[in-house]
Design an enzyme around this catalytic site. Structure first.
Site, short mmCIF file in Angstrom:
data_model
loop_
_atom_site.label_atom_id
_atom_site.label_comp_id
_atom_site.label_asym_id
_atom_site.label_seq_id
_atom_site.Cartn_x
_atom_site.Cartn_y
_atom_site.Cartn_z
N LYS A 103 -42.46 35.04 81.45
CA LYS A 103 -42.46 33.47 81.47
C LYS A 103 -42.00 33.42 79.86
O LYS A 103 -42.39 33.63 79.38
CB LYS A 103 -44.21 33.22 81.70
CG LYS A 103 -44.26 32.19 80.61
CD LYS A 103 -45.82 31.56 80.92
CE LYS A 103 -46.67 31.66 79.42
NZ LYS A 103 -47.27 30.31 79.00
N LYS A 125 -44.43 30.65 74.01
CA LYS A 125 -44.31 30.40 72.71
C LYS A 125 -44.73 32.27 71.93
O LYS A 125 -44.18 32.22 70.40
CB LYS A 125 -46.01 29.38 71.95
CG LYS A 125 -45.62 28.52 72.23
CD LYS A 125 -47.36 27.91 71.59
CE LYS A 125 -47.35 26.54 72.19
NZ LYS A 125 -48.36 25.91 72.62
N LYS A 185 -53.73 38.72 76.49
CA LYS A 185 -53.68 38.53 74.76
C LYS A 185 -54.52 39.75 74.12
O LYS A 185 -54.06 40.12 72.76
CB LYS A 185 -53.66 37.07 74.91
CG LYS A 185 -53.18 36.29 75.51
CD LYS A 185 -53.25 34.34 74.33
CE LYS A 185 -51.92 34.09 75.50
NZ LYS A 185 -52.15 31.82 75.09
N1 AQP Z 1 -43.11 28.92 80.54
C1 AQP Z 1 -43.58 28.05 81.14
N2 AQP Z 1 -43.44 27.62 82.50
C2 AQP Z 1 -44.43 26.43 82.83
N3 AQP Z 1 -45.36 26.13 82.15
C3 AQP Z 1 -45.55 26.00 80.65
N4 AQP Z 1 -46.64 26.57 80.22
C4 AQP Z 1 -46.30 27.54 78.83
N5 AQP Z 1 -45.10 27.90 79.00
C5 AQP Z 1 -44.91 27.38 80.49
C6 AQP Z 1 -47.39 25.28 80.01
O1 AQP Z 1 -48.03 24.75 78.85
C7 AQP Z 1 -48.93 24.12 78.51
C8 AQP Z 1 -49.35 24.87 77.41
O2 AQP Z 1 -50.37 24.95 77.11
P1 AQP Z 1 -51.25 25.82 75.73
O3 AQP Z 1 -50.29 25.36 74.14
O4 AQP Z 1 -52.37 26.06 75.49
O5 AQP Z 1 -50.86 27.63 75.91
P2 AQP Z 1 -49.94 28.62 75.50
O6 AQP Z 1 -50.58 29.84 76.45
O7 AQP Z 1 -50.27 28.65 73.22
O8 AQP Z 1 -48.19 28.16 75.00
P3 AQP Z 1 -47.38 28.89 75.54
O9 AQP Z 1 -46.15 28.32 75.24
O10 AQP Z 1 -47.84 29.39 76.95
O11 AQP Z 1 -47.56 30.08 74.68
P4 AQP Z 1 -48.28 32.07 74.78
O12 AQP Z 1 -47.02 33.20 75.11
O13 AQP Z 1 -49.24 31.93 74.04
O14 AQP Z 1 -48.38 31.72 76.52
C9 AQP Z 1 -49.94 24.74 79.75
O15 AQP Z 1 -49.92 23.81 80.47
C10 AQP Z 1 -48.80 25.93 80.08
O16 AQP Z 1 -49.30 26.06 82.14
#
Ligand code: AQP
Length: 332
Positions: A195, A198, A112
């Site tokens: 993966k 968001k 990040k």
């Molecule tokens: N692709 C995925 N497959 C399985 N599990 C996933 N999670 C996220 N993406 C996948 C799980 O969802 C939860 C999100 O937690 P968060 O909101 O604290 O994480 P985040 O990093 O803001 O969300 P994203 O969607 O994963 O976004 P980015 O792109 O920022 O990395 C967690 O339990 C995670 O494991």
């Protein structure tokens, strides 16, 4: 019943299929067998410096999606992280037990921070895993249901708990991650080696639960597959098709083997068409339920206030014990 804790950040208007299948589905399933505590972790979301009005709106939207997915605020505790001040307080204490080098090795921080550039990455992003450890340790959670990407953060949480316990006597429960292998990592539809996330997805790779159903169907139809024709589950050689089968199986309840058999002799187009139907069958009622919760923000806030009260009743004594053990002069 053993206790579990998990949370998601209100960093988008909608959760996506990865959040849902990787985490939220398991949260719902674990409510019967566990004392479950689920949080909208808004303090974590500050690391991306959201617009204040947007953050507030997304906090309610995230809570509404938990409820629509089946989180029952009677059985489980559902609350907003910033409503329980103990999270931030314990995070400060634990940050003093975290090595700078140890935190620097977190791959999510490195990824990040690289995306934001060194100037853009703030200290909050760096200490994110310490706040996450506090979220979990405050509640003596034995199990933390998350996706695969959170494994390393769970490791540092365990290390911190063990380190603190070794120095000050048994204080924290050392938690285990609960990662369901089949859905631990849902991949981006446009780049099935990455993966679904968001903030990281390709333009057409993300399936937001609250997106326009026509957009969702189009994204599934245009998912990247491969040059072969055969539908089989082989994540190494056929990541795109395997991802589609994983999503189908998780939502339809049909096993991967069954799906592969059913699609024998049929093409990728058929698989995508059927998957779009399966996804829309889920998201259509889901979206209506979310709208219902969002139409009554006062009631939503009331539910969250009750949850915060219940959460605080567990978190406050834990923090008091920590303060006492580390030698802070008790408040009179
Ligand atoms: N692709 C995925 N497959 C399985 N599990 C996933 N999670 C996220 N993406 C996948 C799980 O969802 C939860 C999100 O937690 P968060 O909101 O604290 O994480 P985040 O990093 O803001 O969300 P994203 O969607 O994963 O976004 P980015 O792109 O920022 O990395 C967690 O339990 C995670 O494991």
């Amino acid at each position: 019943r053993p206790r579990i804790f998990s949370g998601m950040q209100p960093t988008a208007d909608s959760l996506h299929l990865g959040n849902y299948l990787g985490a939220l589905v398991n949260w719902v399933a674990l409510q019967d067998s566990h004392e479950a505590i689920y949080s909208v972790v808004d303090l974590h979301a500050l690391t991306v410096n959201p617009d204040p009005g947007v953050l507030l709106e997304r906090t309610r939207r995230t809570a509404a999606q938990y409820l629509a997915a089946g989180i029952d605020p009677q059985r489980s505790i559902l609350f907003v992280q910033s409503h329980v001040a103990e999270h931030a307080e314990l995070a400060w204490v634990l940050s003093c037990y975290t090595g700078f080098g140890e935190a620097s090795r977190m791959t999510q921080f490195k990824d990040k921070a690289a995306r934001q550039g060194t100037e853009g990455a703030n200290v909050g992003l760096f200490t994110y895993p310490v706040l996450m450890a506090s979220d979990i340790l405050l509640y003596d959670a034995a199990l933390v249901p998350v996706g695969e990407d959170q494994r390393q953060h769970l490791e540092i949480t365990r290390d911190l708990a063990q380190r603190f316990n070794a120095r000050h006597g048994d204080t924290f429960v050392v938690p285990e991650p609960h990662i369901v292998r089949a859905t631990a990592k849902i991949y981006d539809l446009g780049d099935p080696t990455a993966k679904m996330g968001k903030s990281t997805s390709t333009a057409t790779g993300l399936v937001d639960l609250l997106a326009d159903p026509a957009v969702i169907a189009k994204r599934i139809r245009s998912a990247v597959t491969d040059a072969e024709r055969e539908i089989r589950f082989d994540p190494e050689a056929k990541p795109g098709v395997s991802n589609l089968l994983t999503i189908h199986s998780a939502l339809s309840g049909r096993s991967i083997d069954q799906l592969v058999e059913d699609f024998t002799g049929r093409g990728y187009g058929d698989l995508k068409k059927e998957l779009a139907e399966v996804v829309l069958d889920f998201v259509t009622p889901f979206q209506a339920t979310v709208r219902g919760y969002l139409d009554d923000p006062a009631e939503l806030d009331r539910v969250l206030a009750v949850g915060a009260e219940r959460a605080r009743a567990i978190a406050a004594p834990t923090l008091a014990t920590v303060y006492e053990r580390i030698g802070l002069l008790p408040r009179r």
